[in-house]
Design an enzyme around this catalytic site. Structure first.
Site, PDB file in Angstrom:
ATOM      1  CG  ASN A   8      -1.938   1.107   1.224  1.00 12.12           C
ATOM      2  OD1 ASN A   8      -1.813   2.073   0.485  1.00 12.12           O
ATOM      3  ND2 ASN A   8      -2.935   0.994   2.080  1.00 12.12           N
ATOM      4  CE  LYS A  15      -0.517   3.099   6.173  1.00 17.01           C
ATOM      5  NZ  LYS A  15      -1.957   3.289   6.430  1.00 17.01           N
ATOM      6  NE  ARG A  90      -5.540   3.070  -0.986  1.00 17.61           N
ATOM      7  CZ  ARG A  90      -5.331   4.244  -0.413  1.00 17.61           C
ATOM      8  NH1 ARG A  90      -4.174   4.492   0.181  1.00 17.61           N
ATOM      9  NH2 ARG A  90      -6.259   5.171  -0.423  1.00 17.61           N
ATOM     10  CG  HIS A 178     -11.146   6.784   1.448  1.00 16.15           C
ATOM     11  ND1 HIS A 178     -11.620   8.051   1.700  1.00 16.15           N
ATOM     12  CD2 HIS A 178      -9.785   6.890   1.502  1.00 16.15           C
ATOM     13  CE1 HIS A 178     -10.609   8.881   1.899  1.00 16.15           C
ATOM     14  NE2 HIS A 178      -9.486   8.196   1.789  1.00 16.15           N
ATOM     15  CG  HIS A 205     -11.760   6.371   5.384  1.00 21.17           C
ATOM     16  ND1 HIS A 205     -11.254   5.090   5.427  1.00 21.17           N
ATOM     17  CD2 HIS A 205     -10.689   7.181   5.192  1.00 21.17           C
ATOM     18  CE1 HIS A 205      -9.943   5.125   5.268  1.00 21.17           C
ATOM     19  NE2 HIS A 205      -9.577   6.404   5.125  1.00 21.17           N
ATOM     20  CG  LEU A 206     -14.148  10.779   9.789  1.00 19.08           C
ATOM     21  CD1 LEU A 206     -14.789  11.313  11.055  1.00 19.08           C
ATOM     22  CD2 LEU A 206     -14.482  11.658   8.585  1.00 19.08           C
ATOM     23  N   GLY A 207      -9.540  10.349   8.242  1.00 22.15           N
ATOM     24  CA  GLY A 207      -8.105  10.309   8.470  1.00 22.15           C
ATOM     25  C   GLY A 207      -7.485  11.503   7.782  1.00 22.15           C
ATOM     26  CB  SER A 208      -4.147  12.110   6.322  1.00 21.63           C
ATOM     27  OG  SER A 208      -3.545  13.123   5.555  1.00 21.63           O
ATOM     28  NE  ARG A 238      -6.026  14.371  -0.201  1.00 24.07           N
ATOM     29  CZ  ARG A 238      -6.379  13.093  -0.152  1.00 24.07           C
ATOM     30  NH1 ARG A 238      -7.246  12.620  -1.033  1.00 24.07           N
ATOM     31  NH2 ARG A 238      -5.873  12.282   0.760  1.00 24.07           N
ATOM     32  CG  ASP A 280      -1.664  15.006  13.455  1.00 21.56           C
ATOM     33  OD1 ASP A 280      -2.675  14.777  14.144  1.00 21.56           O
ATOM     34  OD2 ASP A 280      -0.704  14.221  13.374  1.00 21.56           O
ATOM     35  N   GLY A 325      -8.058   6.722  10.971  1.00 21.88           N
ATOM     36  CA  GLY A 325      -7.259   7.250  12.074  1.00 21.88           C
ATOM     37  C   GLY A 325      -8.002   8.116  13.065  1.00 21.88           C
ATOM     38  N   GLY A 327     -11.379   8.712  13.147  1.00 20.31           N
ATOM     39  CA  GLY A 327     -12.615   8.055  13.563  1.00 20.31           C
ATOM     40  C   GLY A 327     -12.410   6.966  14.588  1.00 20.31           C
ATOM     41  CD  GLU A 376      -7.309   1.617   3.339  1.00 24.67           C
ATOM     42  OE1 GLU A 376      -7.988   2.457   2.741  1.00 24.67           O
ATOM     43  OE2 GLU A 376      -6.149   1.844   3.748  1.00 24.67           O
TER      44      GLU A 376
END
Length: 390
Positions: A8, A15, A90, A178, A205-208, A238, A280, A325, A327, A376
């Site tokens: 990924n 990853k 991915r 996502h 889906h709450l992350g960067s 973004r 962050d 992350g 969430g 994922e």
């Protein structure tokens, strides 16, 4: 022992995981090279949590994704986990033609390269490991798993923009992203709460990178992300949803070039742009200045607005799921967002929420609220195994 490698690759991180495929999928090794091109750091753990690597590298050692791949590849070759039979990747953008994973060929790679302008932060990094392996081990099976594929269950009407239809035929349409995360969460929800999983569900889906998806009977029917990974919610760097007129203004009145505009929208906007401090959420929660408050208030506000849109698409709401992350890990943000969703019937249990329980809503909540960690890499491993077995 046969194994598969899952890759990924992001814009600044790589990853990877190794799974045994003897009887069922068993995770053997999990690692990540982060800070590529800035502050490279490699961490690798075994399936039982043992630390196998935890090392910082000088910038000149890992300046780019290819260098990170070489270093990770050397580590894996020195500690073989078994006979590698396939690699699953991915790939963020699969375009309009791919509703399921596909075995990678030279022709497919060329097709996927055409979508780089639609995902400039991700697609080049996703494809770099694929290209190297095709050159060095052309007979090794490689499987592309697309973040857009899960959303191909949409009614085509929902994926149109209100511009001349010929552009839809050209591929200018809403894709959603996502998808691997949403697919995993939908499957997990069907296990833990089958009745809820068949109902009307919003997954956040709450992350960067951040987005939301409306699920009905486990299928995606609507998403906040569209043609590119810029739409919908504000993200770490973004912009999220923006009036196209703003872009025309920047082009015409500020004389911005397309590359400058791309950098602004992808790298300098979102929480980073609003706060002027950081992308962050943890850093913003720790700073009680006006910029940090504005960024987080805006983030929560836009989540609330988009939840209303998705609830309308579903015709009601049975459950709301936090993942990724922010969430999964921020009880504070879950509480703030849930308060915003009170009009939909969401009522959080403070004790359950603080503990990060699976179910964090209280007994009186009309909408069940869950925290479901995403995976994922496991989703990619499942797809890879199924495809090579077939």
């Amino acid at each position: 022992m046969d194994t598969i490698l899952i890759v990924n690759a992001g814009s600044s991180s790589l990853k990877f995981e190794v799974f045994s495929v003897a009887n069922s999928l068993v995770r053997l090794v999990k690692g990540q090279m982060e800070g590529i091109g800035t502050t490279p750091h490699l961490t690798i753990k075994s399936s039982d949590g043992e630390q196998l690597a935890n090392e910082n590298y000088p910038l000149e050692t890992v300046p780019d994704m290819l260098a990170a791949m070489r270093l990770v590849g050397e580590w894996l070759r020195q500690r073989p986990q078994g006979q590698l039979i396939a690699v699953g990747h991915r790939v963020v953008h699969g375009g309009p033609n791919h509703a399921r994973p596909a075995r990678i060929t030279d022709d497919l790679l060329r097709e996927l390269e055409r979508y780089t302008p639609l995902a400039p932060l991700h697609q080049p990094s996703n494809l770099a490991p694929i290209r190297v392996l095709l050159e060095r081990q052309p007979h090794l099976a490689q499987i592309a798993c697309f973040d857009t594929a899960f959303h191909r269950s949409h009614d085509p009407m929902t994926d149109h923009y209100a511009i001349p239809a010929r552009y839809f035929d050209e591929g200018v349409r809403r894709y959603g992203f996502h998808g691997l995360s949403y697919e995993y969460v939908a499957g997990k929800l069907a296990e833990i709460a089958p009745g809820v999983g068949r109902g009307r569900v919003i997954v956040a889906h709450l992350g960067s990178g951040a987005s939301m998806c409306a699920l009905y009977q486990g299928l995606s029917i609507e998403s906040t992300l569209g043609f590119t990974a810029l739409d919908g919610l504000p993200m770490g760097t973004r912009c999220g949803q923006i009036d196209p007129g703003v872009l025309l203004y920047l082009l015409q009145q500020h004389g911005m070039t397309a590359p400058q505009l791309q950098d602004l929208l992808y790298k300098e906007s979102g929480l980073k742009g609003l706060s002027g401090i950081s992308n962050d959420v943890r850093a913003l929660l720790a700073n009680d200045d006006a910029g940090s408050r504005l960024a987080l208030d805006h983030f929560v506000h836009r989540i609330g607005l988009n939840a209303g849109m998705l609830a309308a698409a579903l015709g009601g709401l049975d459950a709301f799921v936090f993942t990724a992350g922010v969430g999964e890990n921020s009880a504070v943000m879950r509480a703030r967002i849930s308060k915003k969703l009170g009009w939909l019937g969401v009522s959080l249990d403070p004790v359950r929420n603080e503990a990060g329980d699976l179910l964090v809503s209280n007994e009186d909540s009309k909408v069940a609220v869950y925290v479901v960690p995403t995976d994922e890499e496991l989703m990619i491993a499942r797809h890879t195994l199924a495809l090579i077995a077939a």
